[in-house]
Design a protein around this motif. Sequence first.
Motif, PDB file in Angstrom:
ATOM      1  N   ILE A 245     -12.334 -52.935 -21.619  1.00 46.41           N
ATOM      2  CA  ILE A 245     -13.382 -52.944 -20.449  1.00 46.41           C
ATOM      3  C   ILE A 245     -13.630 -51.571 -19.798  1.00 46.41           C
ATOM      4  O   ILE A 245     -13.143 -50.660 -19.904  1.00 46.41           O
TER       5      ILE A 245
ATOM      6  N   LYS B 118     -15.826 -50.804 -16.965  1.00 42.25           N
ATOM      7  CA  LYS B 118     -15.734 -50.656 -15.346  1.00 42.25           C
ATOM      8  C   LYS B 118     -15.467 -49.183 -15.216  1.00 42.25           C
ATOM      9  O   LYS B 118     -14.626 -48.233 -16.096  1.00 42.25           O
TER      10      LYS B 118
ATOM     11  N   ASN C 281     -14.536 -55.060 -13.384  1.00 44.78           N
ATOM     12  CA  ASN C 281     -13.769 -55.198 -12.075  1.00 44.78           C
ATOM     13  C   ASN C 281     -14.718 -55.469 -10.910  1.00 44.78           C
ATOM     14  O   ASN C 281     -14.856 -55.156  -9.657  1.00 44.78           O
TER      15      ASN C 281
ATOM     16  N   ILE D 277     -13.175 -59.133 -14.161  1.00 50.84           N
ATOM     17  CA  ILE D 277     -11.421 -59.448 -13.839  1.00 50.84           C
ATOM     18  C   ILE D 277     -10.559 -58.804 -12.931  1.00 50.84           C
ATOM     19  O   ILE D 277      -9.512 -58.403 -12.394  1.00 50.84           O
TER      20      ILE D 277
ATOM     21  N   MET E  91      -3.970 -65.251 -15.943  1.00 49.36           N
ATOM     22  CA  MET E  91      -4.103 -63.608 -16.169  1.00 49.36           C
ATOM     23  C   MET E  91      -2.998 -62.970 -14.920  1.00 49.36           C
ATOM     24  O   MET E  91      -2.616 -64.023 -13.953  1.00 49.36           O
TER      25      MET E  91
ATOM     26  N   MET F 135      -0.828 -59.191 -14.536  1.00 48.74           N
ATOM     27  CA  MET F 135      -0.760 -57.695 -14.829  1.00 48.74           C
ATOM     28  C   MET F 135       0.850 -57.344 -14.319  1.00 48.74           C
ATOM     29  O   MET F 135       1.577 -58.010 -13.369  1.00 48.74           O
TER      30      MET F 135
ATOM     31  N   MET G 205      -2.729 -54.522 -20.696  1.00 47.93           N
ATOM     32  CA  MET G 205      -3.866 -53.031 -20.590  1.00 47.93           C
ATOM     33  C   MET G 205      -3.610 -52.231 -21.361  1.00 47.93           C
ATOM     34  O   MET G 205      -2.774 -52.277 -22.487  1.00 47.93           O
ATOM     35  N   SER G 206      -3.643 -51.321 -21.251  1.00 45.39           N
ATOM     36  CA  SER G 206      -3.182 -49.782 -22.407  1.00 45.39           C
ATOM     37  C   SER G 206      -1.975 -49.229 -22.885  1.00 45.39           C
ATOM     38  O   SER G 206      -2.035 -49.539 -23.694  1.00 45.39           O
TER      39      SER G 206
ATOM     40  N   ARG H 208      -6.514 -56.652 -22.157  1.00 48.52           N
ATOM     41  CA  ARG H 208      -7.577 -55.902 -21.551  1.00 48.52           C
ATOM     42  C   ARG H 208      -7.709 -54.117 -21.294  1.00 48.52           C
ATOM     43  O   ARG H 208      -6.252 -53.748 -20.508  1.00 48.52           O
ATOM     44  N   ILE H 209      -8.423 -53.679 -22.479  1.00 44.41           N
ATOM     45  CA  ILE H 209      -8.146 -52.607 -22.200  1.00 44.41           C
ATOM     46  C   ILE H 209      -8.998 -51.743 -22.225  1.00 44.41           C
ATOM     47  O   ILE H 209     -10.624 -51.601 -22.101  1.00 44.41           O
ATOM     48  N   GLY H 210      -8.921 -50.687 -21.308  1.00 43.90           N
ATOM     49  CA  GLY H 210      -9.906 -49.711 -20.634  1.00 43.90           C
ATOM     50  C   GLY H 210      -9.434 -48.322 -21.406  1.00 43.90           C
ATOM     51  O   GLY H 210     -10.009 -47.957 -22.339  1.00 43.90           O
ATOM     52  N   SER H 211      -8.677 -48.187 -20.845  1.00 45.62           N
ATOM     53  CA  SER H 211      -8.526 -45.474 -20.518  1.00 45.62           C
ATOM     54  C   SER H 211      -8.505 -45.354 -22.811  1.00 45.62           C
ATOM     55  O   SER H 211      -8.655 -44.788 -23.136  1.00 45.62           O
TER      56      SER H 211
ATOM     57  N   ARG I 268     -10.601 -42.924 -16.577  1.00 52.41           N
ATOM     58  CA  ARG I 268     -12.390 -42.597 -15.550  1.00 52.41           C
ATOM     59  C   ARG I 268     -12.190 -42.459 -14.997  1.00 52.41           C
ATOM     60  O   ARG I 268     -11.507 -41.721 -14.412  1.00 52.41           O
TER      61      ARG I 268
HETATM   62  C1  LIG Z   1      -8.422 -51.406 -15.118  1.00 47.48           C
HETATM   63  C2  LIG Z   1      -7.962 -52.509 -15.201  1.00 47.48           C
HETATM   64  C3  LIG Z   1      -7.432 -52.890 -16.744  1.00 47.48           C
HETATM   65  C4  LIG Z   1      -7.686 -51.769 -17.824  1.00 47.48           C
HETATM   66  O1  LIG Z   1      -6.555 -50.828 -17.425  1.00 47.48           O
HETATM   67  P1  LIG Z   1      -6.546 -49.289 -18.448  1.00 47.48           P
HETATM   68  O2  LIG Z   1      -5.189 -49.243 -18.611  1.00 47.48           O
HETATM   69  O3  LIG Z   1      -7.126 -48.439 -18.697  1.00 47.48           O
HETATM   70  O4  LIG Z   1      -6.258 -50.206 -20.264  1.00 47.48           O
HETATM   71  C5  LIG Z   1      -7.199 -54.199 -17.421  1.00 47.48           C
HETATM   72  N1  LIG Z   1      -6.796 -55.575 -16.688  1.00 47.48           N
HETATM   73  C6  LIG Z   1      -7.380 -54.982 -14.947  1.00 47.48           C
HETATM   74  C7  LIG Z   1      -7.083 -56.384 -13.771  1.00 47.48           C
HETATM   75  C8  LIG Z   1      -8.009 -53.858 -14.648  1.00 47.48           C
HETATM   76  O5  LIG Z   1      -8.381 -53.519 -13.798  1.00 47.48           O
END
Ligand SMILES: *Cc1c(COP(=O)(O)O)cnc(C)c1O
Length: 225
Positions: free
Chosen positions: A24, A26, A47, A68, A152, A154, A196-197, A212-215, A221
């Motif tokens: 991810i 973004k 996103n 996402i 999907m 969260m 997520m992370s 879905r891994i971002g940080s 961010r």
């Molecule tokens: C930003 C986001 C993520 C990633 O989150 P991290 O905690 O940074 O891994 C995953 N899913 C969605 C829908 C997001 O908006």
Amino acid sequence: MGHILDAIADIKASLPSHVELIAISKTHPKEYIEEAYSGGQRHFGENKVQELSAKHDALPKDIKWHMIGHLQSNKVKYIAPFVHLIHSIDSIKLLEVIDREAAKNDRVIDCLLQVHVAQEESKFGLKPSELDDFMQNPELTKMHNIRLCGLMAMASNTDDEKQVEAEFHAVGELFKQLKTKYFANSDHFAHISMGMSGDYELAIAQGATMIRIGSTIFGHRNYNL
Ligand SMILES: *Cc1c(COP(=O)(O)O)cnc(C)c1O
């Protein structure tokens, strides 16, 4: 930036082979994506429509782009030509627009239904109690340019692992119910995007097929950029 490749390698080392890692990206610059790409990463998620389109234009065309975030109907046209998977379907109206824009582009667009299981209030996502109505909506049978591929979700943003686990478990159960009831003869309805992370291991244990891994990959961010 070497951190990016290390982080991806670390996550991948622990993933079962049926689980896809979506990076991810973004808010992060395209150089970060290029770095991940150089290590073989191909699935990226964003996103916001504008950022997704701009990055698609600037980056290699074999990247698989995942949308996402909340998607407004009037912006679907900007991503319809290229988007790989839309994770955030929460209304029939949105799906109709995607179907129409996909047809214009001579494509079938894969979509996931976003289901709201977290405790936090949110405008986004279908409630579990709304899924049957959604699936039984007669408009669905008229849509030939979208394909429903799964769910999907969260989890709540909490340190309470039992709570997070229970929410992911609920998603897994909803997936099984929908699969049996509406997709028994379809191979496409096969995905659960969750984790997520902070919680992806719990998600995988409850049946996630996409995380879905971002940080953890790209660092924190900065929304002011
Ligand atoms: C930003 C986001 C993520 C990633 O989150 P991290 O905690 O940074 O891994 C995953 N899913 C969605 C829908 C997001 O908006």
